[in-house]
Motif scaffolding. Sequence first.
Motif, PDB file in Angstrom:
ATOM      1  N   PHE A 189     -11.922   9.204   5.809  1.00 18.55           N
ATOM      2  CA  PHE A 189     -12.593   7.667   6.162  1.00 18.55           C
ATOM      3  C   PHE A 189     -13.067   7.508   7.780  1.00 18.55           C
ATOM      4  O   PHE A 189     -12.284   7.416   8.250  1.00 18.55           O
ATOM      5  N   LYS A 190     -13.892   6.799   7.762  1.00 20.83           N
ATOM      6  CA  LYS A 190     -14.678   6.144   9.132  1.00 20.83           C
ATOM      7  C   LYS A 190     -14.186   4.852   8.966  1.00 20.83           C
ATOM      8  O   LYS A 190     -14.577   4.019   8.298  1.00 20.83           O
ATOM      9  N   LEU A 191     -13.498   4.032  10.132  1.00 19.56           N
ATOM     10  CA  LEU A 191     -13.472   2.794  10.229  1.00 19.56           C
ATOM     11  C   LEU A 191     -14.527   2.178  11.045  1.00 19.56           C
ATOM     12  O   LEU A 191     -15.241   2.742  11.789  1.00 19.56           O
ATOM     13  N   THR A 216     -11.535   7.814  12.811  1.00 21.85           N
ATOM     14  CA  THR A 216     -11.402   8.195  11.544  1.00 21.85           C
ATOM     15  C   THR A 216     -10.050   8.477  11.040  1.00 21.85           C
ATOM     16  O   THR A 216      -9.224   8.610  11.919  1.00 21.85           O
ATOM     17  N   VAL A 217      -9.753   8.126   9.652  1.00 19.79           N
ATOM     18  CA  VAL A 217      -8.401   8.280   9.159  1.00 19.79           C
ATOM     19  C   VAL A 217      -8.266   8.936   7.964  1.00 19.79           C
ATOM     20  O   VAL A 217      -9.404   9.054   7.233  1.00 19.79           O
ATOM     21  N   GLY A 218      -7.253   9.377   7.514  1.00 17.90           N
ATOM     22  CA  GLY A 218      -7.046  10.146   6.131  1.00 17.90           C
ATOM     23  C   GLY A 218      -7.043   9.262   5.147  1.00 17.90           C
ATOM     24  O   GLY A 218      -7.239   9.569   3.896  1.00 17.90           O
ATOM     25  N   PHE A 219      -6.623   8.038   5.180  1.00 12.22           N
ATOM     26  CA  PHE A 219      -6.550   7.096   3.955  1.00 12.22           C
ATOM     27  C   PHE A 219      -6.864   5.640   4.695  1.00 12.22           C
ATOM     28  O   PHE A 219      -6.370   5.174   5.604  1.00 12.22           O
ATOM     29  N   ASP A 220      -7.778   4.967   3.975  1.00 14.53           N
ATOM     30  CA  ASP A 220      -8.184   3.587   4.299  1.00 14.53           C
ATOM     31  C   ASP A 220      -8.071   2.719   2.779  1.00 14.53           C
ATOM     32  O   ASP A 220      -9.051   3.124   1.952  1.00 14.53           O
ATOM     33  N   TYR A 221      -7.096   1.886   2.707  1.00 13.61           N
ATOM     34  CA  TYR A 221      -7.136   1.162   1.461  1.00 13.61           C
ATOM     35  C   TYR A 221      -8.296   0.716   0.954  1.00 13.61           C
ATOM     36  O   TYR A 221      -8.724   0.723  -0.140  1.00 13.61           O
ATOM     37  N   GLU A 222      -9.113  -0.019   1.638  1.00 11.84           N
ATOM     38  CA  GLU A 222     -10.180  -0.620   1.514  1.00 11.84           C
ATOM     39  C   GLU A 222     -11.319   0.197   1.002  1.00 11.84           C
ATOM     40  O   GLU A 222     -12.015  -0.016  -0.086  1.00 11.84           O
ATOM     41  N   GLN A 223     -11.597   1.125   1.534  1.00  7.94           N
ATOM     42  CA  GLN A 223     -12.648   2.161   1.349  1.00  7.94           C
ATOM     43  C   GLN A 223     -12.108   3.120  -0.017  1.00  7.94           C
ATOM     44  O   GLN A 223     -13.163   3.251  -0.637  1.00  7.94           O
ATOM     45  N   ALA A 224     -11.126   3.292   0.001  1.00 10.66           N
ATOM     46  CA  ALA A 224     -10.771   3.915  -1.188  1.00 10.66           C
ATOM     47  C   ALA A 224     -10.765   3.069  -2.638  1.00 10.66           C
ATOM     48  O   ALA A 224     -11.024   3.754  -3.627  1.00 10.66           O
ATOM     49  N   GLU A 251     -12.915   0.906  -3.189  1.00 10.41           N
ATOM     50  CA  GLU A 251     -14.206   0.738  -3.434  1.00 10.41           C
ATOM     51  C   GLU A 251     -14.736   1.986  -4.448  1.00 10.41           C
ATOM     52  O   GLU A 251     -15.529   1.800  -5.358  1.00 10.41           O
ATOM     53  N   LYS A 252     -14.075   3.081  -4.253  1.00 11.18           N
ATOM     54  CA  LYS A 252     -14.424   4.227  -4.935  1.00 11.18           C
ATOM     55  C   LYS A 252     -13.886   4.284  -6.094  1.00 11.18           C
ATOM     56  O   LYS A 252     -14.269   4.992  -7.249  1.00 11.18           O
ATOM     57  N   ILE A 253     -12.782   3.497  -6.601  1.00 16.44           N
ATOM     58  CA  ILE A 253     -12.314   3.347  -7.949  1.00 16.44           C
ATOM     59  C   ILE A 253     -12.426   1.870  -8.449  1.00 16.44           C
ATOM     60  O   ILE A 253     -11.529   1.371  -9.360  1.00 16.44           O
ATOM     61  N   ALA A 254     -13.214   1.195  -7.966  1.00 12.90           N
ATOM     62  CA  ALA A 254     -13.487  -0.296  -8.257  1.00 12.90           C
ATOM     63  C   ALA A 254     -13.385  -0.579  -9.793  1.00 12.90           C
ATOM     64  O   ALA A 254     -14.282   0.014 -10.264  1.00 12.90           O
ATOM     65  N   HIS A 255     -12.386  -1.428 -10.096  1.00  9.26           N
ATOM     66  CA  HIS A 255     -12.541  -1.833 -11.593  1.00  9.26           C
ATOM     67  C   HIS A 255     -12.002  -3.102 -11.837  1.00  9.26           C
ATOM     68  O   HIS A 255     -11.206  -3.670 -12.647  1.00  9.26           O
ATOM     69  N   ALA A 256     -12.473  -4.118 -11.026  1.00  9.54           N
ATOM     70  CA  ALA A 256     -12.257  -5.422 -10.868  1.00  9.54           C
ATOM     71  C   ALA A 256     -12.395  -6.377 -12.163  1.00  9.54           C
ATOM     72  O   ALA A 256     -13.394  -6.023 -12.841  1.00  9.54           O
ATOM     73  N   ILE A 257     -11.484  -7.422 -12.639  1.00  9.24           N
ATOM     74  CA  ILE A 257     -11.758  -8.220 -13.589  1.00  9.24           C
ATOM     75  C   ILE A 257     -12.744  -9.277 -13.022  1.00  9.24           C
ATOM     76  O   ILE A 257     -12.873  -9.576 -11.961  1.00  9.24           O
ATOM     77  N   PRO A 258     -13.914  -9.538 -13.638  1.00  5.00           N
ATOM     78  CA  PRO A 258     -14.956 -10.564 -13.064  1.00  5.00           C
ATOM     79  C   PRO A 258     -14.498 -11.659 -12.838  1.00  5.00           C
ATOM     80  O   PRO A 258     -13.592 -12.276 -13.297  1.00  5.00           O
ATOM     81  N   LYS A 259     -14.973 -11.977 -11.820  1.00  4.70           N
ATOM     82  CA  LYS A 259     -14.409 -13.558 -11.020  1.00  4.70           C
ATOM     83  C   LYS A 259     -14.562 -14.451 -11.851  1.00  4.70           C
ATOM     84  O   LYS A 259     -13.616 -15.601 -12.033  1.00  4.70           O
ATOM     85  N   ASP A 260     -15.431 -14.844 -12.784  1.00  6.30           N
ATOM     86  CA  ASP A 260     -15.563 -15.829 -13.701  1.00  6.30           C
ATOM     87  C   ASP A 260     -14.665 -15.796 -15.004  1.00  6.30           C
ATOM     88  O   ASP A 260     -14.640 -16.434 -15.652  1.00  6.30           O
ATOM     89  N   VAL A 261     -14.043 -14.508 -14.951  1.00  5.59           N
ATOM     90  CA  VAL A 261     -13.272 -14.041 -16.180  1.00  5.59           C
ATOM     91  C   VAL A 261     -11.608 -14.348 -15.829  1.00  5.59           C
ATOM     92  O   VAL A 261     -10.709 -14.774 -16.667  1.00  5.59           O
ATOM     93  N   LYS A 262     -11.328 -13.905 -14.658  1.00  4.99           N
ATOM     94  CA  LYS A 262      -9.954 -13.741 -13.976  1.00  4.99           C
ATOM     95  C   LYS A 262      -9.343 -15.311 -13.984  1.00  4.99           C
ATOM     96  O   LYS A 262      -9.912 -16.278 -13.551  1.00  4.99           O
ATOM     97  N   GLN A 277       0.971  -1.263   0.104  1.00  2.00           N
ATOM     98  CA  GLN A 277      -0.045   0.059  -0.003  1.00  2.00           C
ATOM     99  C   GLN A 277       0.799   1.288   0.013  1.00  2.00           C
ATOM    100  O   GLN A 277       0.449   2.347  -0.099  1.00  2.00           O
ATOM    101  N   LYS A 278       2.135   1.141   0.111  1.00  2.71           N
ATOM    102  CA  LYS A 278       3.102   2.215   0.085  1.00  2.71           C
ATOM    103  C   LYS A 278       3.029   2.862  -1.390  1.00  2.71           C
ATOM    104  O   LYS A 278       3.192   3.971  -1.478  1.00  2.71           O
ATOM    105  N   LEU A 279       2.436   1.901  -2.491  1.00  3.70           N
ATOM    106  CA  LEU A 279       2.084   2.539  -3.929  1.00  3.70           C
ATOM    107  C   LEU A 279       1.195   3.660  -3.655  1.00  3.70           C
ATOM    108  O   LEU A 279       1.001   4.529  -4.462  1.00  3.70           O
TER     109      LEU A 279
END
Length: 223
Positions: free
Chosen positions: A168-170, A175-183, A185-196, A149-151
Amino acid sequence: MSGIRIGLVVGFGLLVFGMGNTASAKEHLFVGVAKCRTCHKKELIGNQYGEWQKGPHAKAFTTLQGDKAAKIAKEKGLAKPAHESPECLECHVTAHGVAPARIRYPIKPGDGVQCESCHGPGNDYRKKTVMSDEKKAIAAGMWQPGKDQKLCTSCHNDKSPSWDPKKFKLADGKTVGFDYEQAMEKIAHAIPKDVKGHYLELLAKKKAQGGAGGGVADDEEEE
């Protein structure tokens, strides 16, 4: 790396993923979002390109041309406008500051923060035969933001003048300034599970049935 980073991502309010320090990229070359798009705009694989276009990272450079960025640049005493200042561009433009020899194809500043800011220089892993096998892709230089997550936090941090420590609220109420999981979600662009992991066989099946792979020359990314 300068402590000043201008972070004004529209609709997200977070700094974008910086590429000023790319020592971990070794000899891998940057190819630009146009090369990633050849596969990743296809509906079969989830059209990650389209999702990126709608999100804040694609607008990262544009935010530097706005009034708010101009105000921050002036307050920080930057010698140039935000959209020309290295202090801002290092986190708002993919591969800014990287040696020209490391860039195989031209990268447009207007593309902002594109695929390779988060997934690594793509020249050696972008081919379908490599990308369809995660282990091969990682061996060929693909990064994994979820495991490093340093990236993200190299730019999403309290050095940003737009940093919000309560963004972000945990689950425990903190509250924190950055939370990877919530962040993510805002830019979700996953490959579909049945395709990956099955993209090549599904693409071959689609072709056999007379379907297009997604409107782009299927082998364009194999250059």
